[in-house]
Design an enzyme around this catalytic site. Structure first.
Site, PDB file in Angstrom:
ATOM      1  N   CYS A 110      -2.859   1.113  15.121  1.00 51.62           N
ATOM      2  CA  CYS A 110      -3.787   1.461  14.039  1.00 51.62           C
ATOM      3  C   CYS A 110      -4.861   0.388  13.883  1.00 51.62           C
ATOM      4  O   CYS A 110      -4.584  -0.815  13.937  1.00 51.62           O
ATOM      5  CB  CYS A 110      -3.024   1.631  12.728  1.00 51.62           C
ATOM      6  N   THR A 113       0.818  -1.223   0.000  1.00 56.44           N
ATOM      7  CA  THR A 113       0.000   0.000   0.000  1.00 56.44           C
ATOM      8  C   THR A 113       0.845   1.264   0.000  1.00 56.44           C
ATOM      9  O   THR A 113       0.350   2.350  -0.332  1.00 56.44           O
ATOM     10  CB  THR A 113      -0.927   0.036   1.233  1.00 56.44           C
ATOM     11  N   CYS A 169       2.084   3.108   9.546  1.00 59.04           N
ATOM     12  CA  CYS A 169       1.084   3.291  10.613  1.00 59.04           C
ATOM     13  C   CYS A 169       1.718   3.179  11.994  1.00 59.04           C
ATOM     14  O   CYS A 169       2.850   2.713  12.155  1.00 59.04           O
ATOM     15  CB  CYS A 169      -0.009   2.217  10.511  1.00 59.04           C
ATOM     16  N   CYS A 205      -4.518   6.788  11.491  1.00 58.20           N
ATOM     17  CA  CYS A 205      -3.822   6.851  12.788  1.00 58.20           C
ATOM     18  C   CYS A 205      -2.803   7.976  12.878  1.00 58.20           C
ATOM     19  O   CYS A 205      -2.263   8.234  13.950  1.00 58.20           O
ATOM     20  CB  CYS A 205      -3.154   5.513  13.099  1.00 58.20           C
ATOM     21  N   ARG A 220       3.968   6.753   2.828  1.00 66.88           N
ATOM     22  CA  ARG A 220       3.057   7.839   3.190  1.00 66.88           C
ATOM     23  C   ARG A 220       2.421   7.547   4.551  1.00 66.88           C
ATOM     24  O   ARG A 220       2.133   6.382   4.857  1.00 66.88           O
ATOM     25  CB  ARG A 220       1.934   7.996   2.147  1.00 66.88           C
TER      26      ARG A 220
END
Length: 354
Positions: A42, A34, A38, A72, A67
């Site tokens: 999360c 993805t 996180c 969260c 990214r």
């Protein structure tokens, strides 16, 4: 400064699987499929282990091209502040007119119901349900004080209907909404004045129990103080039973080894009652600071609010707010005079030495 910890990747992965909020700030994890990283806590669906990598902090994950998760927000530097922000957001959601369940609240702040309940109570000293009830009671008081009708005030406070309020009327206001609106109208309160070791004492009793124990030197001032509490209450006659209750109260005030067993009518906000309950756990002969009391109810930053709750106490000595002192051990203000506070503490210390 937070002490650094050395975790293996397997330990980090277990924290991710457990969505452990205590691991927030220790590391972040990134998902290659993805391109997102996180916090360990999360609530997003778990990725496959082989697609997950770990980084010491958000800066390293960003440098690796990942990214931050919008859910969260792991790029926030302070994990503790992040959790506090979530609880603050939860408080605002609870203060809306439409009631919200714990499950719905947890979903909106991206936490599990269990962790939200635990963190909310640790942060505020109250459960989410108690917070919502206290907020409703506050809005109800404010609306009634403005002269709004009882029905309008009940609905404005967030109760779905009048019947929902009346089932909890006693614990919400300590009286009916109509009585509260009119300053205790139709509420029967009897009182008597008597001498005690600390000067003059006013003892007041409602149908529910002893509702005020006030200390002073001037009868007129004590009566005026009671009238400010219940401006429209009916002055009930002092019968023989009440006279016996007054004698029991005075005996308890004069001799601390004579506990008061009479029922009490304790009226206050949810926060005040929480403070007063904590006060009653302080042993005779001991003192605590306002900070220690705030810590005891799970609200270490609410020192001023705790002091205000102590000052609002209406049951002198029985709710022992005199046992709270400054952090350096010196005496601070007391509703019924610092000299009385000093006298009480000396007497209790002497009794413990015997």
């Amino acid at each position: 400064m937070k002490k650094a910890t050395c975790l293996t990747d397997d330990q980090r992965w277990q924290s991710v699987l457990a969505r452990d909020p205590n691991a927030d700030g220790e590391f972040v994890f990134a998902v290659r499929t993805t391109g997102i990283f996180c916090r360990p806590s999360c609530r997003a669906r778990h990725a496959l282990r082989e697609n997950v990598s770990f980084y010491a902090n958000a800066s390293e994950a960003l440098a690796a091209g990942f990214r931050p998760c919008k859910r969260c927000q792991p790029e926030k530097a302070n994990a503790q502040q992040h959790r506090l922000d979530k609880i603050t957001h939860a408080c605002r959601l609870l203060e809306q007119e439409t009631p919200v369940t714990l499950e719905a609240l947890a979903d909106q702040v991206a936490m599990s119901p269990f962790h939200l309940h635990r963190l909310f109570k640790a942060t505020t000293g109250m459960t989410p349900k108690a917070w919502q009830q206290a907020w409703r009671a506050r809005r109800l008081r404010e609306s009634l004080a403005k002269g709004e009708s009882v029905t309008t005030s009940i609905l404005n406070a967030g109760f779905p209907d009048s019947s929902s309020y009346y089932r909890k009327a006693d614990e919400t206001l300590g009286m009916t909404a109509k009585q509260f609106r009119h300053g205790g109208e139709n509420l029967a309160v009897r009182y008597a004045l008597a001498d005690c070791e600390l000067g003059r004492c006013l003892v007041a009793e409602s149908e529910r129990g002893i509702c005020a124990i006030l200390l002073g030197d001037d009868d007129a001032t004590l009566i005026s103080e009671l009238q400010q509490m219940f401006p429209a209450a009916d002055n009930a006659p002092a019968d023989l039973m009440f006279q016996q209750h007054v004698r029991e109260v005075i005996a308890s005030l004069n001799q601390r080894d004579t506990p008061l067993t009479l029922p009490l009518d304790i009226r206050g906000t949810a926060f005040q009652q929480q403070v007063w309950q904590a006060l009653r756990t302080i042993p005779c002969g001991e003192t605590v600071s306002y900070q220690q009391l705030a810590n005891a109810i799970g609200k270490p930053k609410a020192v001023r609010a705790v002091a205000s709750a102590c000052a609002a106490n209406k049951l002198a000595i029985i709710i022992p707010c005199h046992r709270v002192v400054r952090g350096d051990g010196t005496l601070s203000g007391y509703r019924w005079g610092v000299s009385r506070k000093a006298q009480l503490l000396r007497r209790e210390a002497e009794n413990e030495e015997r």
